[in-house]
Design a protein around this motif. Sequence first.
Motif, PDB file in Angstrom:
ATOM      1  N   GLU A  27       0.821  -1.203   0.000  1.00  0.00           N
ATOM      2  CA  GLU A  27       0.000   0.000   0.000  1.00  0.00           C
ATOM      3  C   GLU A  27       0.858   1.257   0.000  1.00  0.00           C
ATOM      4  N   ARG A  28       1.967   1.220   0.702  1.00  0.00           N
ATOM      5  CA  ARG A  28       2.831   2.394   0.810  1.00  0.00           C
ATOM      6  C   ARG A  28       3.735   2.574  -0.407  1.00  0.00           C
ATOM      7  N   ASP A  29       4.335   1.471  -0.881  1.00  0.00           N
ATOM      8  CA  ASP A  29       5.377   1.581  -1.903  1.00  0.00           C
ATOM      9  C   ASP A  29       5.001   0.959  -3.248  1.00  0.00           C
ATOM     10  N   GLY A  30       3.851   0.284  -3.324  1.00  0.00           N
ATOM     11  CA  GLY A  30       3.448  -0.329  -4.580  1.00  0.00           C
ATOM     12  C   GLY A  30       3.825  -1.794  -4.643  1.00  0.00           C
ATOM     13  N   VAL A  69      -9.597 -11.602   0.677  1.00  0.00           N
ATOM     14  CA  VAL A  69     -10.842 -12.371   0.592  1.00  0.00           C
ATOM     15  C   VAL A  69     -11.372 -12.687   1.982  1.00  0.00           C
ATOM     16  N   GLU A  70     -10.498 -13.036   2.899  1.00  0.00           N
ATOM     17  CA  GLU A  70     -10.928 -13.340   4.260  1.00  0.00           C
ATOM     18  C   GLU A  70     -11.587 -12.139   4.918  1.00  0.00           C
ATOM     19  N   ARG A  71     -11.041 -10.966   4.699  1.00  0.00           N
ATOM     20  CA  ARG A  71     -11.641  -9.767   5.281  1.00  0.00           C
ATOM     21  C   ARG A  71     -13.050  -9.559   4.757  1.00  0.00           C
ATOM     22  N   ALA A  72     -13.246  -9.828   3.487  1.00  0.00           N
ATOM     23  CA  ALA A  72     -14.579  -9.654   2.908  1.00  0.00           C
ATOM     24  C   ALA A  72     -15.566 -10.641   3.513  1.00  0.00           C
ATOM     25  N   VAL A  73     -15.146 -11.877   3.686  1.00  0.00           N
ATOM     26  CA  VAL A  73     -16.052 -12.894   4.201  1.00  0.00           C
ATOM     27  C   VAL A  73     -16.335 -12.675   5.685  1.00  0.00           C
ATOM     28  N   ALA A  92     -18.038  -5.701   0.985  1.00  0.00           N
ATOM     29  CA  ALA A  92     -16.828  -5.750   1.796  1.00  0.00           C
ATOM     30  C   ALA A  92     -15.588  -5.982   0.939  1.00  0.00           C
ATOM     31  N   LEU A  93     -15.705  -6.826  -0.094  1.00  0.00           N
ATOM     32  CA  LEU A  93     -14.572  -7.068  -0.983  1.00  0.00           C
ATOM     33  C   LEU A  93     -14.191  -5.789  -1.708  1.00  0.00           C
ATOM     34  N   ARG A  94     -15.182  -5.092  -2.248  1.00  0.00           N
ATOM     35  CA  ARG A  94     -14.902  -3.835  -2.936  1.00  0.00           C
ATOM     36  C   ARG A  94     -14.303  -2.807  -1.970  1.00  0.00           C
ATOM     37  N   ARG A  95     -14.850  -2.735  -0.776  1.00  0.00           N
ATOM     38  CA  ARG A  95     -14.346  -1.796   0.227  1.00  0.00           C
ATOM     39  C   ARG A  95     -12.888  -2.098   0.578  1.00  0.00           C
ATOM     40  N   THR A  96     -12.569  -3.377   0.742  1.00  0.00           N
ATOM     41  CA  THR A  96     -11.205  -3.770   1.066  1.00  0.00           C
ATOM     42  C   THR A  96     -10.254  -3.469  -0.086  1.00  0.00           C
ATOM     43  N   LEU A  97     -10.701  -3.711  -1.304  1.00  0.00           N
ATOM     44  CA  LEU A  97      -9.860  -3.434  -2.469  1.00  0.00           C
ATOM     45  C   LEU A  97      -9.629  -1.945  -2.647  1.00  0.00           C
ATOM     46  N   LEU A  98     -10.625  -1.131  -2.338  1.00  0.00           N
ATOM     47  CA  LEU A  98     -10.440   0.312  -2.425  1.00  0.00           C
ATOM     48  C   LEU A  98      -9.440   0.794  -1.380  1.00  0.00           C
ATOM     49  N   ALA A  99      -9.379   0.100  -0.251  1.00  0.00           N
ATOM     50  CA  ALA A  99      -8.401   0.450   0.778  1.00  0.00           C
ATOM     51  C   ALA A  99      -7.002  -0.035   0.412  1.00  0.00           C
ATOM     52  N   HIS A 100      -6.938  -1.045  -0.456  1.00  0.00           N
ATOM     53  CA  HIS A 100      -5.645  -1.606  -0.891  1.00  0.00           C
ATOM     54  C   HIS A 100      -5.638  -1.729  -2.411  1.00  0.00           C
ATOM     55  N   ALA A 149     -16.947  -6.992  -8.228  1.00  0.00           N
ATOM     56  CA  ALA A 149     -16.276  -6.189  -7.209  1.00  0.00           C
ATOM     57  C   ALA A 149     -14.864  -5.791  -7.647  1.00  0.00           C
ATOM     58  N   ILE A 150     -14.128  -6.739  -8.240  1.00  0.00           N
ATOM     59  CA  ILE A 150     -12.767  -6.449  -8.686  1.00  0.00           C
ATOM     60  C   ILE A 150     -12.785  -5.409  -9.808  1.00  0.00           C
ATOM     61  N   GLY A 151     -13.672  -5.605 -10.784  1.00  0.00           N
ATOM     62  CA  GLY A 151     -13.735  -4.676 -11.908  1.00  0.00           C
ATOM     63  C   GLY A 151     -14.108  -3.273 -11.478  1.00  0.00           C
ATOM     64  N   GLU A 152     -15.103  -3.156 -10.622  1.00  0.00           N
ATOM     65  CA  GLU A 152     -15.529  -1.835 -10.167  1.00  0.00           C
ATOM     66  C   GLU A 152     -14.465  -1.180  -9.293  1.00  0.00           C
ATOM     67  N   ALA A 153     -13.769  -1.972  -8.480  1.00  0.00           N
ATOM     68  CA  ALA A 153     -12.696  -1.410  -7.660  1.00  0.00           C
ATOM     69  C   ALA A 153     -11.560  -0.890  -8.538  1.00  0.00           C
TER      70      ALA A 153
END
Length: 209
Positions: A27-30, A69-73, A92-100, A149-153
């Motif tokens: 998240e910080r460095d790519g 995936v675990e965070r989403a579930v 939750a999956l989309r939310r987690t992907l937007l955060a990462h 979720a992946i595509g929209e994120a």
Amino acid sequence: MGAKRTRGQRAGLSRERVLEAALGLVERDGLGALTMRKLAAELGIEAMSVYHYVPNKDALLDGLVERVVERAVEARPAGGTWREALREYALALRRTLLAHPEVVPLLASRPALTARTMATVEAILDTLREAGFSPARGLRMIHAITGLAIGEAAVYAGAGPDALGPNAVDAESFPLLAAAVREGAAGLDGRFDFALSALLDGFAEAAAG
């Protein structure tokens, strides 16, 4: 005498902590900055100690997908209907992907068939089986929801929530498109909710047919 512990074990590390550190580094460095050596430095241990928790780079990348995936579930409501379970999983999956956002390409390109990821999918399939869906149909439903979720994120991460403002379209040349944009149809949050609801409606209709 017990087995000699590694420096990582002495530091109280676990596979989960290693993966969380990897997520933070990405998240910080790519994603391109993620190496076993840099991860070890992030954890304050020797590079070889990382291999005690993840045997190679592929296992590390699969582990990042697993954590997302675990965070989403984990966000699924207990005792809810199959529709509520899938909806909350998608949100939750989309939310987690937007955060990462750096992890989005990983989910799009890696099946990440770790034991824990498969256990996660198994839990959702069990919810769907109890609602009357076959394992094959349930897996297709999960894939459809995950792909959305992946595509929209990915779109959101690249464009941002206000990529197409209300005055972005020439109303004289494109009156219908301009009207739709003014009514908020181009908003990414609303678009995701619309598509998700349409998918869930389709699943319900197919089950009833």
